[in-house]
Design a protein around this motif. Sequence first.
Motif, PDB file in Angstrom:
ATOM      1  N   ARG A   1      85.667 -14.016  55.860  1.00 11.25           N
ATOM      2  CA  ARG A   1      86.823 -13.482  56.583  1.00 11.25           C
ATOM      3  C   ARG A   1      86.883 -11.958  56.436  1.00 11.25           C
ATOM      4  NH1 ARG A   1      93.080 -15.207  55.539  1.00 11.25           N
ATOM      5  NH2 ARG A   1      93.971 -13.911  57.160  1.00 11.25           N
ATOM      6  N   LEU A   2      86.628 -11.457  55.231  1.00  7.11           N
ATOM      7  CA  LEU A   2      86.594 -10.007  55.018  1.00  7.11           C
ATOM      8  C   LEU A   2      85.485  -9.359  55.834  1.00  7.11           C
ATOM      9  CD1 LEU A   2      87.136  -9.369  51.204  1.00  7.11           C
ATOM     10  CD2 LEU A   2      88.622  -8.714  53.081  1.00  7.11           C
ATOM     11  N   SER A   3      84.319  -9.973  55.848  1.00  9.58           N
ATOM     12  CA  SER A   3      83.182  -9.420  56.589  1.00  9.58           C
ATOM     13  C   SER A   3      83.493  -9.275  58.065  1.00  9.58           C
ATOM     14  CB  SER A   3      81.949 -10.311  56.431  1.00  9.58           C
ATOM     15  OG  SER A   3      81.443 -10.211  55.143  1.00  9.58           O
ATOM     16  N   GLU A   4      84.185 -10.268  58.601  1.00  9.01           N
ATOM     17  CA  GLU A   4      84.474 -10.276  60.034  1.00  9.01           C
ATOM     18  C   GLU A   4      85.663  -9.398  60.407  1.00  9.01           C
ATOM     19  OE1 GLU A   4      85.050 -14.421  60.714  1.00  9.01           O
ATOM     20  OE2 GLU A   4      82.913 -14.890  60.589  1.00  9.01           O
ATOM     21  N   SER A   5      86.621  -9.241  59.516  1.00 12.05           N
ATOM     22  CA  SER A   5      87.873  -8.583  59.903  1.00 12.05           C
ATOM     23  C   SER A   5      87.951  -7.093  59.579  1.00 12.05           C
ATOM     24  CB  SER A   5      89.053  -9.305  59.256  1.00 12.05           C
ATOM     25  OG  SER A   5      88.940  -9.245  57.850  1.00 12.05           O
ATOM     26  N   ILE A   6      87.081  -6.593  58.733  1.00 10.49           N
ATOM     27  CA  ILE A   6      87.147  -5.184  58.351  1.00 10.49           C
ATOM     28  C   ILE A   6      86.040  -4.414  59.073  1.00 10.49           C
ATOM     29  CG2 ILE A   6      86.837  -3.567  56.432  1.00 10.49           C
ATOM     30  CD1 ILE A   6      88.385  -5.440  54.717  1.00 10.49           C
ATOM     31  N   PRO A   7      86.397  -3.313  59.722  1.00 13.59           N
ATOM     32  CA  PRO A   7      85.380  -2.488  60.388  1.00 13.59           C
ATOM     33  C   PRO A   7      84.610  -1.650  59.365  1.00 13.59           C
ATOM     34  CG  PRO A   7      87.539  -1.530  60.725  1.00 13.59           C
ATOM     35  CD  PRO A   7      87.747  -2.800  59.951  1.00 13.59           C
ATOM     36  N   TRP A   8      83.590  -2.219  58.783  1.00  9.97           N
ATOM     37  CA  TRP A   8      82.879  -1.608  57.666  1.00  9.97           C
ATOM     38  C   TRP A   8      82.237  -0.277  58.021  1.00  9.97           C
ATOM     39  CZ3 TRP A   8      83.968  -3.208  53.017  1.00  9.97           C
ATOM     40  CH2 TRP A   8      84.444  -4.511  52.843  1.00  9.97           C
ATOM     41  N   ASP A   9      81.818  -0.091  59.283  1.00  8.33           N
ATOM     42  CA  ASP A   9      81.171   1.173  59.659  1.00  8.33           C
ATOM     43  C   ASP A   9      82.129   2.351  59.595  1.00  8.33           C
ATOM     44  OD1 ASP A   9      78.559   0.344  59.956  1.00  8.33           O
ATOM     45  OD2 ASP A   9      78.872  -0.327  62.022  1.00  8.33           O
ATOM     46  N   SER A  10      83.422   2.100  59.605  1.00  6.14           N
ATOM     47  CA  SER A  10      84.380   3.207  59.509  1.00  6.14           C
ATOM     48  C   SER A  10      84.366   3.853  58.118  1.00  6.14           C
ATOM     49  CB  SER A  10      85.791   2.716  59.843  1.00  6.14           C
ATOM     50  OG  SER A  10      86.204   1.744  58.918  1.00  6.14           O
ATOM     51  N   PHE A  11      83.754   3.186  57.139  1.00  8.67           N
ATOM     52  CA  PHE A  11      83.639   3.749  55.789  1.00  8.67           C
ATOM     53  C   PHE A  11      82.448   4.703  55.659  1.00  8.67           C
ATOM     54  CE2 PHE A  11      85.948  -0.201  55.121  1.00  8.67           C
ATOM     55  CZ  PHE A  11      86.940   0.181  54.235  1.00  8.67           C
ATOM     56  N   ARG A  12      81.528   4.654  56.613  1.00  8.76           N
ATOM     57  CA  ARG A  12      80.291   5.426  56.508  1.00  8.76           C
ATOM     58  C   ARG A  12      80.486   6.931  56.328  1.00  8.76           C
ATOM     59  NH1 ARG A  12      75.709   2.791  56.484  1.00  8.76           N
ATOM     60  NH2 ARG A  12      75.651   0.732  57.415  1.00  8.76           N
ATOM     61  N   PRO A  13      81.382   7.591  57.085  1.00 11.96           N
ATOM     62  CA  PRO A  13      81.523   9.042  56.885  1.00 11.96           C
ATOM     63  C   PRO A  13      81.884   9.409  55.441  1.00 11.96           C
ATOM     64  CG  PRO A  13      82.636   8.381  58.897  1.00 11.96           C
ATOM     65  CD  PRO A  13      82.193   7.127  58.213  1.00 11.96           C
ATOM     66  N   LEU A  14      82.808   8.668  54.840  1.00  7.65           N
ATOM     67  CA  LEU A  14      83.179   8.938  53.447  1.00  7.65           C
ATOM     68  C   LEU A  14      82.038   8.596  52.493  1.00  7.65           C
ATOM     69  CD1 LEU A  14      86.873   7.792  52.981  1.00  7.65           C
ATOM     70  CD2 LEU A  14      85.915  10.061  52.630  1.00  7.65           C
ATOM     71  N   LEU A  15      81.353   7.488  52.763  1.00  3.67           N
ATOM     72  CA  LEU A  15      80.236   7.094  51.908  1.00  3.67           C
ATOM     73  C   LEU A  15      79.119   8.132  51.968  1.00  3.67           C
ATOM     74  CD1 LEU A  15      80.112   3.278  52.670  1.00  3.67           C
ATOM     75  CD2 LEU A  15      80.708   4.345  50.489  1.00  3.67           C
TER      76      LEU A  15
ATOM     77  N   ALA B   1      82.190  13.030  43.787  1.00  5.38           N
ATOM     78  CA  ALA B   1      82.491  13.567  45.113  1.00  5.38           C
ATOM     79  C   ALA B   1      83.974  13.415  45.463  1.00  5.38           C
ATOM     80  CB  ALA B   1      81.638  12.883  46.166  1.00  5.38           C
ATOM     81  N   GLU B   2      84.713  12.753  44.573  1.00  4.26           N
ATOM     82  CA  GLU B   2      86.151  12.525  44.728  1.00  4.26           C
ATOM     83  C   GLU B   2      86.498  11.786  46.023  1.00  4.26           C
ATOM     84  OE1 GLU B   2      87.983  16.351  44.238  1.00  4.26           O
ATOM     85  OE2 GLU B   2      87.419  16.454  42.122  1.00  4.26           O
ATOM     86  N   VAL B   3      85.704  10.738  46.318  1.00  2.00           N
ATOM     87  CA  VAL B   3      85.982   9.926  47.501  1.00  2.00           C
ATOM     88  C   VAL B   3      86.249   8.461  47.167  1.00  2.00           C
ATOM     89  CG1 VAL B   3      84.706  11.404  49.099  1.00  2.00           C
ATOM     90  CG2 VAL B   3      83.528   9.521  47.979  1.00  2.00           C
ATOM     91  N   ILE B   4      86.055   8.069  45.920  1.00  2.00           N
ATOM     92  CA  ILE B   4      86.163   6.650  45.575  1.00  2.00           C
ATOM     93  C   ILE B   4      87.594   6.126  45.771  1.00  2.00           C
ATOM     94  CG2 ILE B   4      86.507   6.923  43.081  1.00  2.00           C
ATOM     95  CD1 ILE B   4      84.512   4.462  42.859  1.00  2.00           C
ATOM     96  N   GLU B   5      88.588   6.912  45.370  1.00  2.00           N
ATOM     97  CA  GLU B   5      89.981   6.478  45.556  1.00  2.00           C
ATOM     98  C   GLU B   5      90.315   6.366  47.037  1.00  2.00           C
ATOM     99  OE1 GLU B   5      89.230   9.093  43.505  1.00  2.00           O
ATOM    100  OE2 GLU B   5      89.607   8.194  41.544  1.00  2.00           O
ATOM    101  N   GLU B   6      89.835   7.325  47.811  1.00  2.00           N
ATOM    102  CA  GLU B   6      90.096   7.320  49.251  1.00  2.00           C
ATOM    103  C   GLU B   6      89.447   6.109  49.920  1.00  2.00           C
ATOM    104  OE1 GLU B   6      89.715  10.442  53.009  1.00  2.00           O
ATOM    105  OE2 GLU B   6      89.167  11.091  50.989  1.00  2.00           O
ATOM    106  N   LEU B   7      88.253   5.754  49.486  1.00  2.00           N
ATOM    107  CA  LEU B   7      87.567   4.582  50.040  1.00  2.00           C
ATOM    108  C   LEU B   7      88.362   3.303  49.784  1.00  2.00           C
ATOM    109  CD1 LEU B   7      83.903   5.426  49.045  1.00  2.00           C
ATOM    110  CD2 LEU B   7      84.688   4.970  51.367  1.00  2.00           C
ATOM    111  N   PHE B   8      88.838   3.138  48.549  1.00  2.00           N
ATOM    112  CA  PHE B   8      89.585   1.919  48.234  1.00  2.00           C
ATOM    113  C   PHE B   8      90.976   1.918  48.859  1.00  2.00           C
ATOM    114  CE2 PHE B   8      86.206   1.146  45.171  1.00  2.00           C
ATOM    115  CZ  PHE B   8      86.032  -0.221  45.341  1.00  2.00           C
ATOM    116  N   GLU B   9      91.584   3.087  49.033  1.00  2.00           N
ATOM    117  CA  GLU B   9      92.857   3.154  49.753  1.00  2.00           C
ATOM    118  C   GLU B   9      92.660   2.748  51.205  1.00  2.00           C
ATOM    119  OE1 GLU B   9      94.353   7.108  49.168  1.00  2.00           O
ATOM    120  OE2 GLU B   9      94.726   6.758  47.025  1.00  2.00           O
ATOM    121  N   MET B  10      91.554   3.198  51.791  1.00  2.00           N
ATOM    122  CA  MET B  10      91.220   2.839  53.172  1.00  2.00           C
ATOM    123  C   MET B  10      90.988   1.327  53.292  1.00  2.00           C
ATOM    124  SD  MET B  10      88.256   4.812  55.210  1.00  2.00           S
ATOM    125  CE  MET B  10      87.606   4.217  56.745  1.00  2.00           C
TER     126      MET B  10
END
Length: 172
Positions: A25-39, A116-125
């Motif tokens: 359900r998580l795989s299908e419902s979350i737009p994972w590619d939107s995390f790429r810029p931060l990653l 890189a100070e992005v881990i918190e932002e990734l999990f908030e997203m």
Amino acid sequence: MGQRGFWDEQQRVAKLKEKKPVLQRLSESIPWDSFRPLLDKGYVHERKTNAGRKRIDPLILFKMLVLQQLFNLSDEELEFQVNDRRSFEEFVGLGVMNSIPDATTVAFFRERLRKAEVIEELFEMFEAYLRSQGLQARGGQIIDATLVPVPKQRNSWRPKAWCKSPGTPTPA
């Protein structure tokens, strides 16, 4: 019980998918590619040459961090569970023929994101996507059965009898 064939395995996988497990359900419902810029911002890897092993997709490593948080796993246990559980392997986007990133790779990746100070932002997203669907992530736990040796009692029958006799002083 007879020998299992290829179609038996396909039916087993189909039956599991019908149940709509949480990870699917998580795989299908979350737009994972939107995390790429931060990653990509947190996983900059400057290479001098193209020689050597190819870089692991940061999205795979991020999904492993999500599993780690959801199931309260150590780095070593995460590596084991992704190797052991088909649902974890599929959630991360790997197959049977792919090699699973090891615990050290996951730890280095997490540290890079932290620096890189992005881990918190990734999990908030990630949590924002869950909330937008009316969901909330609650950390679970995979129960790990561990066998430990029990100390052997080395008292002979006489000390045992003395300990059990009435009037034996009890330690303070």
